[in-house]
Design a protein around this motif. Structure first.
Motif, PDB file in Angstrom:
ATOM      1  N   GLN A  18      46.107  15.516   8.407  1.00  0.00           N
ATOM      2  CA  GLN A  18      45.130  15.651   9.483  1.00  0.00           C
ATOM      3  C   GLN A  18      44.077  16.697   9.169  1.00  0.00           C
ATOM      4  OE1 GLN A  18      47.179  16.334  13.165  1.00  0.00           O
ATOM      5  NE2 GLN A  18      47.528  14.146  13.530  1.00  0.00           N
ATOM      6  N   GLU A  19      44.496  17.831   8.632  1.00  0.00           N
ATOM      7  CA  GLU A  19      43.551  18.912   8.344  1.00  0.00           C
ATOM      8  C   GLU A  19      42.807  18.704   7.028  1.00  0.00           C
ATOM      9  OE1 GLU A  19      42.926  21.173  10.496  1.00  0.00           O
ATOM     10  OE2 GLU A  19      44.535  20.640  11.895  1.00  0.00           O
ATOM     11  N   SER A  20      43.331  17.840   6.164  1.00  0.00           N
ATOM     12  CA  SER A  20      42.710  17.557   4.859  1.00  0.00           C
ATOM     13  C   SER A  20      42.544  18.819   4.023  1.00  0.00           C
ATOM     14  CB  SER A  20      41.350  16.864   5.038  1.00  0.00           C
ATOM     15  OG  SER A  20      41.506  15.644   5.713  1.00  0.00           O
ATOM     16  N   ILE A  21      43.590  19.619   3.999  1.00  0.00           N
ATOM     17  CA  ILE A  21      43.544  20.858   3.228  1.00  0.00           C
ATOM     18  C   ILE A  21      44.743  20.915   2.283  1.00  0.00           C
ATOM     19  CG2 ILE A  21      42.280  22.169   4.965  1.00  0.00           C
ATOM     20  CD1 ILE A  21      44.941  23.403   5.832  1.00  0.00           C
ATOM     21  N   LEU A  22      44.572  21.689   1.226  1.00  0.00           N
ATOM     22  CA  LEU A  22      45.646  21.884   0.256  1.00  0.00           C
ATOM     23  C   LEU A  22      46.624  22.928   0.794  1.00  0.00           C
ATOM     24  CD1 LEU A  22      46.793  21.417  -2.651  1.00  0.00           C
ATOM     25  CD2 LEU A  22      45.387  23.353  -3.365  1.00  0.00           C
ATOM     26  N   ILE A  23      47.886  22.563   0.868  1.00  0.00           N
ATOM     27  CA  ILE A  23      48.920  23.483   1.356  1.00  0.00           C
ATOM     28  C   ILE A  23      49.563  24.238   0.198  1.00  0.00           C
ATOM     29  CG2 ILE A  23      51.133  23.629   2.540  1.00  0.00           C
ATOM     30  CD1 ILE A  23      50.330  21.290   4.239  1.00  0.00           C
ATOM     31  N   LYS A  24      49.943  23.512  -0.838  1.00  0.00           N
ATOM     32  CA  LYS A  24      50.604  24.166  -1.972  1.00  0.00           C
ATOM     33  C   LYS A  24      50.380  23.341  -3.223  1.00  0.00           C
ATOM     34  CE  LYS A  24      54.744  26.751  -3.144  1.00  0.00           C
ATOM     35  NZ  LYS A  24      56.061  27.210  -2.686  1.00  0.00           N
ATOM     36  N   LYS A  25      50.327  24.039  -4.354  1.00  0.00           N
ATOM     37  CA  LYS A  25      50.138  23.392  -5.646  1.00  0.00           C
ATOM     38  C   LYS A  25      51.234  23.853  -6.593  1.00  0.00           C
ATOM     39  CE  LYS A  25      46.454  24.429  -8.062  1.00  0.00           C
ATOM     40  NZ  LYS A  25      45.052  24.441  -8.498  1.00  0.00           N
ATOM     41  N   PHE A  26      51.880  22.895  -7.255  1.00  0.00           N
ATOM     42  CA  PHE A  26      52.959  23.183  -8.184  1.00  0.00           C
ATOM     43  C   PHE A  26      52.497  22.886  -9.604  1.00  0.00           C
ATOM     44  CE2 PHE A  26      54.842  21.896  -4.185  1.00  0.00           C
ATOM     45  CZ  PHE A  26      55.793  22.869  -3.960  1.00  0.00           C
ATOM     46  N   GLU A  27      52.767  23.822 -10.497  1.00  0.00           N
ATOM     47  CA  GLU A  27      52.520  23.606 -11.919  1.00  0.00           C
ATOM     48  C   GLU A  27      53.838  23.190 -12.553  1.00  0.00           C
ATOM     49  OE1 GLU A  27      51.424  26.389 -15.667  1.00  0.00           O
ATOM     50  OE2 GLU A  27      50.032  26.516 -13.982  1.00  0.00           O
ATOM     51  N   ILE A  28      53.944  21.929 -12.937  1.00  0.00           N
ATOM     52  CA  ILE A  28      55.235  21.383 -13.325  1.00  0.00           C
ATOM     53  C   ILE A  28      55.709  21.894 -14.677  1.00  0.00           C
ATOM     54  CG2 ILE A  28      54.922  19.296 -11.956  1.00  0.00           C
ATOM     55  CD1 ILE A  28      54.142  17.880 -14.563  1.00  0.00           C
ATOM     56  N   THR A  29      54.819  22.349 -15.538  1.00  0.00           N
ATOM     57  CA  THR A  29      55.256  22.816 -16.847  1.00  0.00           C
ATOM     58  C   THR A  29      54.270  23.823 -17.408  1.00  0.00           C
ATOM     59  OG1 THR A  29      55.937  22.115 -19.067  1.00  0.00           O
ATOM     60  CG2 THR A  29      54.089  20.961 -18.080  1.00  0.00           C
ATOM     61  N   GLN A  30      54.807  24.694 -18.278  1.00  0.00           N
ATOM     62  CA  GLN A  30      53.989  25.618 -19.053  1.00  0.00           C
ATOM     63  C   GLN A  30      54.172  25.369 -20.553  1.00  0.00           C
ATOM     64  OE1 GLN A  30      55.079  29.565 -17.876  1.00  0.00           O
ATOM     65  NE2 GLN A  30      54.360  29.315 -15.778  1.00  0.00           N
ATOM     66  N   ASN A  31      54.690  24.219 -20.883  1.00  0.00           N
ATOM     67  CA  ASN A  31      55.082  23.920 -22.253  1.00  0.00           C
ATOM     68  C   ASN A  31      53.857  23.639 -23.117  1.00  0.00           C
ATOM     69  OD1 ASN A  31      56.469  23.291 -24.527  1.00  0.00           O
ATOM     70  ND2 ASN A  31      57.622  21.590 -23.650  1.00  0.00           N
ATOM     71  N   ARG A  32      53.560  24.560 -24.016  1.00  0.00           N
ATOM     72  CA  ARG A  32      52.428  24.381 -24.931  1.00  0.00           C
ATOM     73  C   ARG A  32      52.763  23.441 -26.084  1.00  0.00           C
ATOM     74  NH1 ARG A  32      51.395  27.403 -20.599  1.00  0.00           N
ATOM     75  NH2 ARG A  32      49.294  28.289 -20.644  1.00  0.00           N
ATOM     76  N   SER A  33      53.992  22.959 -26.144  1.00  0.00           N
ATOM     77  CA  SER A  33      54.312  21.940 -27.134  1.00  0.00           C
ATOM     78  C   SER A  33      53.724  20.592 -26.752  1.00  0.00           C
ATOM     79  CB  SER A  33      55.834  21.809 -27.280  1.00  0.00           C
ATOM     80  OG  SER A  33      56.396  23.009 -27.748  1.00  0.00           O
ATOM     81  N   PHE A  34      53.293  20.454 -25.498  1.00  0.00           N
ATOM     82  CA  PHE A  34      52.595  19.263 -25.055  1.00  0.00           C
ATOM     83  C   PHE A  34      51.093  19.455 -25.231  1.00  0.00           C
ATOM     84  CE2 PHE A  34      56.307  18.488 -22.026  1.00  0.00           C
ATOM     85  CZ  PHE A  34      56.953  17.700 -22.964  1.00  0.00           C
ATOM     86  N   ASP A  35      50.398  18.332 -25.163  1.00  0.00           N
ATOM     87  CA  ASP A  35      48.952  18.366 -25.316  1.00  0.00           C
ATOM     88  C   ASP A  35      48.290  18.497 -23.954  1.00  0.00           C
ATOM     89  OD1 ASP A  35      46.710  18.447 -26.783  1.00  0.00           O
ATOM     90  OD2 ASP A  35      46.751  16.374 -27.466  1.00  0.00           O
ATOM     91  N   ALA A  36      47.092  19.040 -23.922  1.00  0.00           N
ATOM     92  CA  ALA A  36      46.253  19.166 -22.718  1.00  0.00           C
ATOM     93  C   ALA A  36      46.878  20.051 -21.661  1.00  0.00           C
ATOM     94  CB  ALA A  36      45.938  17.787 -22.142  1.00  0.00           C
TER      95      ALA A  36
END
Length: 923
Positions: free
Chosen positions: A655-673
């Protein structure tokens, strides 16, 4: 609704690479899974992941002898000291080089680390050494001419053996000993993979990569090693004289010359090893080669020359040697006679890790090529555990209606079912011949549906675990989306190459209708979850959203123009709202009945940028091409979960169209991007050095160039660096967790009730002391209401369990309706981990009997609670039913056994009577 979701478990990925460990009690296997570490409890059949995340994949782990400290090193040389009690990182240290091997001393006071051609000895922080500063170095050894590969300690933790790629094994003493000097063992023609001291002895076993096992006998016993006495030396020699025992390898400039000076030359001739034996001091240390054995002689494989020995494990008490090979076979030999007692081939891929538990009965084997981990009991020849990851990416997932299971589909064409409580996969379906694009659970949870690129939609029965329905189209179609209605009677699937939606009947198993009208690939479809509704929504790359009446023979639909190509569509839990994810990173909301747009969310800036190693544009520019590819409403319909082509997962308020929380699923630099910028130290005039693969000649020869445009999996590239992204996600029906299918695997994020203090209608006089006073005065309802106001799970559980079972019904009836929802929620949650099953079932029965009609008419928050209750009761029923069946059959067996013994006893008595009668007749 609280949003204190935290990472709780990792499913779908069992083993990536690195070594495996057993816990000191031998009941748990510790496995590195990417940049996380998973623990598999074999006794309780449960898998868990440590809340520890590294910036790169873990390659080497080691556990202290007491099991309280875990040492883990990633592929960039960052070491982590992890407390297994608190499950937290205590300290980190950068070695800046790969660490191929680590080993704790048997007394736990030191640990050794192999780095390049050096071996570092550190003091273990803790009470054993009195040193609490981590990574305090005590000794360094520089003797090896090439990279060190393995380390082993003697039983008294005074001498270490170090194997290296220079085909030798060197022995060093931690402290100065009078009758010991650095010694070099040769006799190998390939890299040394493992070296082991015998139990309470200096005798050794060395294993090379070409399958050669050499047994060495030492001239002295371990107890004969004497500490060095400096006063005797000064008395024997002059103040300026030197002895060869004083040579410190830490200061050796030329390791080759030092080895020749202070040790054996490593020749293969046995006569040279025992040369002038009679003339030597009987206390002098030297080694004699007893036996040289070729393990490849035990194999029937024709291509023996291409097979290499990859890893080994040795049980010193049982004297059992286990060796793994690159062809997927492993051998078990009894030492010192090197008798083959067991051999088995588990796959055609290379075995990368071998480990033995403390009793020597269980062998843990890891295969990084298949992501496979199995524990084999070699004496009974049975599997203790056999788990395998999806060979490639996990493309889709779905929760079961009760939240107890998760079904996943992968690019390898397999459909797997996972138990959310145990974390193990319990069934795998392999009938599909193409990649799985979508999976669905039936509303009653009795069967699973899967759509694949092979042109079929299959239904799998969860009672008999078989494929009982196969749905196909009149012409071959690559199905990319799947949906099932609320009554589980109609199944719909959309095509990628044919722009149509196919509708089948589950009962008769035939095609009912073909819905045509889209002018592009149908990428997502969804049935309305409302009861008695067959409304179907579909989005396509033709920038349209169509709402169909699936049962109507005229195939009527309403078309809604979107701002960009549609990527995903989903309904709210009540079926009154439709959410659509578009290619321009917008999330649009429409009313189901009026088809009017209710709101929109622009999430491009929340997605987060990331620059790939092959990108020629900046991360800011590549962000413009990213979008959300999967959506899911929360259980109450107030929030929506969104993920896509990035490492971020966002929760928005609808209803408010706002971001409540954001999760960063990984910090693995072995992946690309993952990073926004490329490391400038890797940028040269010839390009990015991260794209250059470094490989040895023995590991595969020339490196193939990566195919352009390939992102999911490049079979032409020998080094695969996948791009991080979220393929699919979903909230648990209980509302207590959500799962995301990512490049890492299935990440489970759950609520931690102890993190946030959230009181309910709390007043000034309500404290834990006053609540306990009410309980002592037998004012049950007041005490329970006070504990609910505090909203502390421990206090609520204490109050509930101290209320007498005879007063439960009276207490429940006297509580207001506002408190009953929370009481039912806590009772349903406590039932999962409590042993008082009948007591809590009495509470549930009383609540539903007294307040059932009121709870049914309450808001949507009651449905996740009821699903949690159903999940926990079902789990308890399954656990108890197994025990009851076992007891029932055991009792039947004992009763039948007693009847047989009684009948046999009666026969014996009758025979005795007959004998007596015959004797009397004869007389």
């Amino acid at each position: 609704m609280k949003f204190s979701y935290q990472f709780s478990n990792l499913l779908g990925t069992i083993y990536r690479k690195g070594n495996l460990l057993f816990s000191p009690d031998g009941n748990c296997v510790i496995s590195p899974v990417g940049n996380r570490i998973s623990i598999y409890d074999l006794k309780n059949n449960k898998a868990s992941s440590l809340p520890v995340e590294s910036r790169f994949n873990f390659t080497t782990i080691q556990l202290s002898p007491d099991g309280n400290m875990l040492l883990a090193v990633n592929e960039e040389g960052a070491a982590y000291i992890i407390s297994m009690i608190s499950r937290r990182v205590v300290h980190t240290y950068m070695f800046r080089r790969p660490i191929p091997y680590m080993c704790f001393s048997p007394d736990g006071k030191h640990f050794s680390i192999a780095k390049e051609n050096n071996v570092f000895i550190y003091k273990t922080p803790g009470n054993l050494t009195g040193e609490y500063n981590p990574f305090v170095m005590e000794r360094v050894y520089h003797g090896a001419c090439d990279d060190t590969t393995c380390i082993d300690w003697t039983s008294d933790s005074r001498v270490i053996a170090v194997g290296s790629k220079d085909m030798t094994v060197r022995l060093y003493s931690l402290e100065k000993l009078a009758n010991f000097k650095t010694y070099v063992l040769g006799s190998h023609s390939d890299c040394v993979v493992a070296c082991y001291f015998e139990n309470q002895s200096l005798d050794m076993i060395t294993v090379a990569r070409n399958g050669v096992v050499v047994l060495w006998e030492c001239s002295i016993e371990l107890d004969d090693l004497r500490p060095y006495d400096s006063s005797q030396k000064k008395k024997k020699f002059g103040p300026g004289d030197e002895d060869e025992d004083d040579i410190d390898t830490r200061h050796a400039e030329d390791p080759t010359e030092t080895a020749k000076e202070i040790g054996n030359d490593g020749e293969d001739d046995d006569n040279d090893d025992a040369k002038n034996k009679d003339d030597q001091d009987p206390d002098k240390l030297y080694y004699k080669r007893l036996k040289k054995y070729y393990l490849f002689d035990e194999m029937s494989d024709k291509n023996k020359r291409q097979i290499v020995l990859t890893d080994a494990a040795y049980h010193k008490s049982l004297r059992v040697l286990v060796t793994g090979f690159s062809n997927g076979a492993f051998l078990i030999h009894e030492m010192p006679d090197v008798n083959l007692i067991h051999s088995l081939s588990i796959s055609e891929q290379e075995i990368t890790a071998v480990s033995l538990n403390n009793t020597g009965d269980w062998i843990a084997l890891g295969c990084s090529g298949l992501g496979q981990l199995l524990v084999w009991e070699w004496q009974s020849e049975t599997y203790v555990m056999k788990q395998q990851s999806h060979f490639n990416n996990i493309s889709c997932l779905r929760y079961s209606p009760d939240g107890q299971h998760i079904v996943t589909g992968g690019d390898d064409g397999k459909v797997k079912l996972w138990n959310t409580s145990s974390g193990f996969c319990f069934v795998t379906f392999t009938e599909h011949t193409g990649s799985i694009s979508a999976v669905e659970f039936s509303r009653n949870g009795k069967f699973v549906l899967s759509a694949s690129f092979d042109g079929t939609v299959r239904a799998f029965d969860l009672a008999r675990y078989r494929n009982f329905r196969t749905f196909t189209s009149p012409r071959p179609v690559q199905f990319v989306c799947l949906a099932i209605d609320c009554s589980s009677e109609f199944i719909a699937a959309g095509g990628q190459d044919v722009f149509e939606i196919y509708l089948w009947s589950m009962k008769i198993g035939r095609l009912v209708e073909i819905l045509a009208g889209h002018e592009g690939p149908v990428v997502s479809i969804a049935f309305s979850p409302a009861l008695m509704s067959t409304t179907l929504a579909s989005v396509s790359w033709d920038k349209t959203l169509k709402v169909w009446n699936a049962v109507d023979t005229e195939s009527t639909n309403e078309t809604i123009q979107l701002s960009s190509d549609g990527l995903f569509v989903t309904f709210s839990p009540d079926g009154e709202e439709i959410a659509v994810a578009c290619l321009d990173a917008h999330i649009l909301f429409f009313d189901t009945k009026s088809s009017v747009q209710k709101g929109s969310i622009e999430g491009r800036n929340d997605l987060g940028s990331g620059r790939s190693d092959t990108d020629l544009i900046s991360a800011k520019k590549s962000l413009q091409a990213k979008a959300f590819t999967c959506l899911c409403y929360s259980a109450d319909g107030k929030c929506i979960l969104a993920g896509g082509q990035s490492k971020n997962v966002c929760i928005y308020h609808v209803q408010e169209s706002i971001l409540i929380k954001k999760f960063e699923i990984t910090q693995n630099r072995s992946f690309d991007a993952v990073d926004d910028f490329i490391n400038r130290r890797k940028m040269t005039e010839f390009g990015n050095l991260a794209l250059v693969e470094e490989r040895e000649d023995a590991e595969g020869g020339n490196v193939a160039i990566r195919l352009p445009g390939v992102r999911k999996g490049d079979m032409a590239s020998r080094a695969f660096k996948p791009e991080v992204r979220v393929y699919h996600l979903q909230f648990s029906p209980t509302g207590q967790a959500w799962a995301a299918a990512t490049t890492e695997g299935i990440l489970i994020y759950s609520l931690d009730a102890n993190v946030v203090f959230e009181p309910f209608q709390l007043t000034l006089g309500v404290t834990p002391e006053t609540v306990r006073e009410k309980l002592s005065e037998e004012k049950w309802s007041e005490a329970l209401m006070g504990s609910i106001k505090l909203n502390e799970p421990a206090i609520i559980q204490e109050i509930i369990e101290k209320i007498d079972v005879r007063n439960v019904e009276l207490t429940v009836r006297s509580l207001p309706h506002a408190y009953m929802v929370r009481v039912l929620k806590y009772v349903a949650t406590m039932l999962e981990s409590s042993h008082h099953i009948e007591f809590y079932l009495t509470w549930i029965q009383s609540i539903l009997t007294a307040h059932g009609p009121e709870l049914c008419g309450s808001d949507t928050t009651i449905m996740p609670i009821l699903l949690t209750l159903q999940k926990n009761i079902t789990r308890k029923y399954e656990d108890l039913s197994k025990i009851c069946d076992f007891n029932k059959y055991t009792i039947k067996f004992l009763l039948n056994l007693g009847k047989i013994k009684e009948s046999n006893k009666l026969k014996d008595e009758l025979m005795e009577i007959d004998d007596v009668i015959n004797d009397e007749n004869m007389s």
